[in-house]
Each structure stands twice: as C-alpha cells, then as structure tokens.
Design a protein around this motif. Structure first.
Motif, PDB file in Angstrom:
ATOM      1  N   LYS A 122       0.833  -1.211   0.000  1.00  0.00           N
ATOM      2  CA  LYS A 122       0.000   0.000   0.000  1.00  0.00           C
ATOM      3  C   LYS A 122       0.865   1.258   0.000  1.00  0.00           C
ATOM      4  O   LYS A 122       0.611   2.211  -0.753  1.00  0.00           O
ATOM      5  CB  LYS A 122      -0.928  -0.003   1.214  1.00  0.00           C
ATOM      6  N   SER A 131      -3.443   2.983  -7.287  1.00  0.00           N
ATOM      7  CA  SER A 131      -4.476   2.622  -6.327  1.00  0.00           C
ATOM      8  C   SER A 131      -4.112   1.306  -5.640  1.00  0.00           C
ATOM      9  O   SER A 131      -3.878   0.298  -6.319  1.00  0.00           O
ATOM     10  CB  SER A 131      -5.831   2.475  -7.022  1.00  0.00           C
ATOM     11  N   SER A 133      -5.984  -0.713  -4.297  1.00  0.00           N
ATOM     12  CA  SER A 133      -7.007  -1.721  -4.579  1.00  0.00           C
ATOM     13  C   SER A 133      -6.678  -2.577  -5.796  1.00  0.00           C
ATOM     14  O   SER A 133      -7.261  -3.645  -5.985  1.00  0.00           O
ATOM     15  CB  SER A 133      -8.376  -1.054  -4.773  1.00  0.00           C
ATOM     16  N   HIS A 203      -9.985   2.136  -6.067  1.00  0.00           N
ATOM     17  CA  HIS A 203     -10.488   2.766  -4.847  1.00  0.00           C
ATOM     18  C   HIS A 203      -9.352   3.424  -4.085  1.00  0.00           C
ATOM     19  O   HIS A 203      -8.209   2.994  -4.139  1.00  0.00           O
ATOM     20  CB  HIS A 203     -11.112   1.730  -3.909  1.00  0.00           C
ATOM     21  N   ASN A 346     -15.978   0.268   2.362  1.00  0.00           N
ATOM     22  CA  ASN A 346     -15.443   1.429   1.653  1.00  0.00           C
ATOM     23  C   ASN A 346     -16.246   2.706   1.893  1.00  0.00           C
ATOM     24  O   ASN A 346     -16.204   3.622   1.087  1.00  0.00           O
ATOM     25  CB  ASN A 346     -15.322   1.171   0.142  1.00  0.00           C
ATOM     26  N   GLY A 561      -7.601  -1.797   1.369  1.00  0.00           N
ATOM     27  CA  GLY A 561      -7.820  -1.643  -0.068  1.00  0.00           C
ATOM     28  C   GLY A 561      -9.034  -0.800  -0.406  1.00  0.00           C
ATOM     29  O   GLY A 561      -9.276  -0.491  -1.577  1.00  0.00           O
ATOM     30  N   TYR A 563     -12.115  -1.720  -0.240  1.00  0.00           N
ATOM     31  CA  TYR A 563     -12.999  -2.536  -1.074  1.00  0.00           C
ATOM     32  C   TYR A 563     -14.439  -2.523  -0.568  1.00  0.00           C
ATOM     33  O   TYR A 563     -14.706  -2.292   0.615  1.00  0.00           O
ATOM     34  CB  TYR A 563     -12.515  -3.989  -1.101  1.00  0.00           C
ATOM     35  N   ASP A 567     -16.936  -6.084  -4.623  1.00  0.00           N
ATOM     36  CA  ASP A 567     -15.673  -6.206  -5.367  1.00  0.00           C
ATOM     37  C   ASP A 567     -15.163  -7.645  -5.331  1.00  0.00           C
ATOM     38  O   ASP A 567     -14.606  -8.147  -6.309  1.00  0.00           O
ATOM     39  CB  ASP A 567     -14.610  -5.267  -4.785  1.00  0.00           C
TER      40      ASP A 567
END
Length: 592
Positions: A122, A131, A133, A203, A346, A561, A563, A567
C-alpha cells in the motif's frame, strides 16, 4: 432418516446459521456444539478430545510459531519492497509481485505473509500514484492459491492430513497437492494480471477516504467558564450536554492531554477535538459555554504531534471488540487510543462513532502514541496496518531472517526425504529457534492463534458426530444418487461446489471437517480410491474468493484496499469457477 441423524442435522444447521450471522465468535460456536454432541452421547469423550491431540492440529500450532519468527525478522517484506522497485506500470509490478508471493505461500502460512505485505504494498503504491485496490485483492488471492502447492501451505491441508491419519489411512505427502496446485497457480496468475486486473476497482484506501472526508466529520470546540459541565467527566459531558459526539483529543494549555478516557475531566479553556455527524454538530452548536468551530481548517495532520501518530487498524475476526460499541468496550481506556473514524464496505459509517457496533473487517483510524504499534503488534484484536516506511528495520534483521528461512528449508528437506514427519520437523525447528534466541517465550505465546486451534480441534468432534450418527452416509448416498448417472466428474464437481459454498459462508476449517467424512463415504459407495475425493474437498475448502469473510487474508486487505463486498464477488466468482474447472479435471485424470 433416524432420530440421531435428524438431531445432528438440525444442530449442524443451527451451527451454520450462528457462524453465518456471526452471533458469537466462530471458535465458541463450534466448541458449543462439540459440548452439545458430547452431552447427548452423539460422540464419546475420546471423540471429543481427538481433535486436540491430532497431528495436523499440533503441526498448525507449531507453524504459527515458525511463521512469527519469519515475520518478526522481516526478510520477505524487504525482498518484496526491492522487487517492486520503481516500476511505473502497475500491471508489470503485479506480474513481478505475484509469482514469488504465490510460491512462498506454499511453504509459509499465508496469513502472516498478507499481514506483513499489505502496508508495504500500500505504501509503495500510494507513493507512485497507484491505487492500492489494484494490488491487495490479488495479494490475498495468490496466497490462497499458493497454499495448494504443499502440505503446509494452508491449515486446511494439514487438517485433512490429520483426519486421514486418525482414520488409519495414509496422509498427504509433502507435495501431494502440487500437481493440481501448480495448474491453479499458473492459470490464477494469468487471470489476475489480465481479466481480473480490469475487474479490480480503483479505490482509495480507508485512510485516504477518511482524509478526503475530514471536513464532513471532524470538528473543534472551545470550552468557556459558563459551560454547565465544566469540571465534569467526558462521560457526563457526552451523555448530557454534547450528545452524539466522540471526543478524540483534549488540548489544555496548548498541549494535548497524554490520555483521554471516559473519566477525564473537562475544564474551562480546554479545546476539544471530536468526531460527529453533521446532525450531531447541528444539535450542539447552540450549547451555552461552547464555541464551535467546524472542521473546515482542521486536517488529520493537525492532530499528529511528536508523540502521537495516525494508525490504521483493521478489526480482526477474533477480536473482543466484535459485536461491541466503542463505548461498551471502553476502547479509550483499554487501548489508550482515540478513534477518529470508522470505515466499512469502503464507506465511512455515518453514525455516532461511539455507538457503532464493530464488525470484522472494519477499519479504524486511530490517534495513538507510537507505543500502540509495539503493544498491539500481535494482538488478537487487530490486524495493524500503517503507512510507515518499512525498509530500514528489514535491513537490520536481514541475516537472522535468512537464517530462519534456511533452517525451514532444511526441515522441509527432511520431511520430503522421509527422515522426519512434518510434526517432528516443526518441533525440532521451534526448539532450535528458541535455543538460538531467534524467538522469545513471548513470541511463542503471542504468535499462536488459540481461537483457530479451538475452532479446528472442536470441529474434529463435530465431524465425528456427523459420521457416528450416519448423517455422512445419508448425505453421501443422496449426492451419489444425484450425480452418479453423470459420472465421476459430476460427483467431484458436486463435492467441490458444496464444500466451496460452506467455506465462503463459514470458515475453511469448519467446511473441510464437515465435508471430509462425506467425501470418504462417497468414495466407498462409488468403489473408488478416497484420495481424489478428499483432495477435491481440500482444495475447495481453501479456495475462498467470493467474500471477504470466508478467508482470513481476504478480511485483512478489505479495509486497507477500500474494497466493497461486491468487489470480491466481481473478481472472485470467475476465479472460483476457473479454479473449480481446473481442479476437477486435474483430479479426474490424475487420480481416476
């Protein structure tokens, strides 16, 4: 259907419902039904205790300790950070990342791999404008797939191995699953960097989303002498005068108080920084003695000092916080940390922070002292994820980390050559690690996930109840009647699908133990060797791609992430179908 079969079936359905809706922790649920089956004489005392002395379970316990030694010295994270380097193409970076991680997962527990690499990847992605994600679901999926390469790749493999041995059958060899696992790994890798990559969302992570929403929920107020609740506790203030707010920090004499909890007193001249919904802010704006400032000029960076840092923490599936609110869990007092915001699916939960009932996978943005990271590093309550840059600490311990990996390689060689069993090899390794002081007694205690041990050990007894009552034979008979006219491939597919549904809804360990006796019965009824049927159950139980709750690694990357639940469905369903097709065909030709 006999009374015993009906009773066990009803109990299993109730157990599955409790697991599905997360009424209480999964390990307690399975243990509860173990006790029920024992007290109703569905299983003997020996059956109830058999799981806790099983070779597979003891090996899993030792592997937790070995994995913590490797994680502690950070060698894998350091290698991955260098491997990613300065790639300007996210897809090329993904292609370089996934193969070594997938292969590593065959020899190391995939949970610590994902836990350690999530902040590294990350951090790397955000610094290059990518990103996270696009990387974190593939990270989780490739470690799940890689676990099918060897006996120690996942706990599921070892559980089935232990069940086979306890039944007097020959267990798995070290590379027994590799012929199927290699096919799955190659095709899964191709899918994740092509079709899967396109399906992955772009995301922001939870922390970045929170930073972008700061103005919506962070506020500041100054307390004057005519405030009715001066010299009252935070508990009194938030209960009576400032309802619906969650105090993060109190600044007194231009310095933040070192600790803020329910019993901290509020004084005239204090500045309080708090989180609240717009509705709550509107309700308190006219309180006498309170000068309210909206969050228009307040940022998350303003909250950090030399002593405090912002920490992103994902609530663990085995956390004591699950099912509780921040208030009822006395979060501030327990952890010496303030919760700035909570994200789920998210999205920031638009409710009173202190009253939100926490769930596994929730992402908390915390303001805490740096010591929070050390104190809670191995906590059962969190998967700690931060944006700290990690390379320096990896270099410091590189030699020790490589030594641990070398020792693991030697032990695995002894297993492959038949010199030692897996259990004996891990026992020897833990003793050597302790003698060389590469792990401490505290590491041994904190690294073992006792909730997982309780769940798996209890599940063995539940599996015995399914067999002893005749329910396994009954279910197997109906599966055979349904699929036999279509051939062995149809039977393998039916077993795979049922197991895979269970693993997505409950846990991989429980799914494996429930379906194992059914697979054995199906093999006997079809008069074929049991190994192919059992391998289908083993791989299906590990192949959890469709939900974040079915497998621990999916839950770890859920919040970081950014999410949504959907997803996982979007990216995971095609991968699940691909994995099933490859597994069934490979098992059919290799074992039948």
């Amino acid at each position: 259907m006999t009374f015993e079969m009906l009773f066990v079936l009803v109990m299993i359905i109730i157990m599955l419902m409790l697991l599905l809706f997360e009424v209480i922790r999964a390990d307690f649920v399975v243990f509860l039904f173990l006790v029920i089956f024992l007290m109703t004489d569905m299983i003997s005392t020996e059956d109830a205790l058999s799981g806790f002395s099983n070779e597979g379970l003891m090996t899993i316990l030792l592997l937790f300790i070995v994995a913590s030694a490797i994680e502690k010295h950070g060698v894998i994270e350091g290698v991955i950070y260098k491997l990613l380097g300065d790639n300007t193409s996210p897809r090329m970076a993904l292609l370089k990342l996934l193969p070594p991680v997938g292969v590593s997962s065959g020899f190391l527990n995939n949970t610590p791999i994902v836990l350690a690499l999530t902040p590294v990847i990350k951090d790397w992605a955000l610094k290059r404008g990518f990103s996270p994600s696009k990387f974190l679901i593939p990270l989780s999926y490739i470690t799940i797939i890689g676990g099918t390469l060897t006996l120690i790749g996942t706990s599921t493999n070892l559980i089935i191995h232990g069940l086979l041995i306890s039944d007097g059958k020959e267990g798995y060899s070290f590379f027994q699953l590799a012929p199927v696992g290699i096919f799955i790994l190659i095709v899964g890798l191709i899918y994740l960097v092509t079709i899967g990559y396109k399906l992955l969302p772009t995301h922001l992570g939870a922390t970045e989303k929170i930073e972008s929403e700061t103005k919506e929920f962070l506020a500041e107020a100054e307390i004057s002498e005519d405030f009715e609740y001066c010299n009252h506790s935070v508990l009194d203030v938030t209960k009576h005068a400032l309802k619906g707010i969650y105090i993060i920090e109190i600044i007194r004499d231009k310095r933040p108080l070192p600790e803020v909890n329910a019993y901290t007193y509020v004084e005239a001249g204090d500045r309080i920084i708090f989180s609240a919904t717009l509705e709550s802010i509107g309700d308190i704006k006219d309180v006498k003695g309170l000068t309210l400032r909206t969050g228009s000029e307040l940022t998350l960076d303003d909250l950090q000092t030399d002593d405090t840092v912002l920490i992103e923490a994902v609530v663990s599936h085995r956390s004591i916080l699950v099912g509780k609110t921040l208030k009822s869990s006395q979060f501030k007092t327990r952890y010496q940390a303030g919760v700035i915001a909570i994200h789920r699916n998210n999205k920031r939960i638009n409710s009173k922070v202190g009253d939100i009932v926490l769930k596994p996978g929730d992402t908390l943005l915390l303001l805490a002292h740096e010591s929070f990271l050390d104190v809670n590093r191995y906590s059962d309550d969190f998967y700690i994820v931060t944006n700290l840059t990690p390379p320096d600490k990896f270099i410091r311990n590189k030699r020790q980390g490589l030594g641990v990996l070398l020792l693991l390689g030697v032990m695995i060689s002894f297993v492959v050559l038949g010199i030692l069993s897996m259990l004996k090899a891990m026992l020897v390794m833990v003793v050597i690690l302790s003698l060389l002081k590469l792990i401490t007694p505290r590491d041994v205690v904190t690294s073992v996930q006792f909730d997982v041990i309780l769940l798996i050990g209890s599940a063995f007894g539940v599996g015995k109840a399914i067999t002893n009552s005749g329910l396994a034979s009954f279910v197997a008979e109906h599966i055979v009647d349904f699929a036999k006219p279509l051939g062995l491939i149809a039977l393998l597919t039916a077993l795979y699908i049922i197991t895979n549904i269970f693993t997505e809804l409950i846990t991989n360990s429980a799914a494996a133990v429930i379906m194992y006796p059914i697979a054995i019965e199906v093999a006997e009824m079809m008069n074929v060797h049991y190994l192919g049927m059992v391998i289908a159950v083993t791989i299906a139980a590990s192949s959890s791609f469709i939900t974040p709750i079915g497998y621990q690694t999916n839950l770890i990357v859920y919040g970081p992430g950014g999410y949504k639940f959907t997803d996982y469905i979007k990216v995971g369903v095609p991968l699940s179908i691909i994995t099933m097709i490859i597994s069934v065909i490979a098992i059919y030709f290799l074992w039948f």
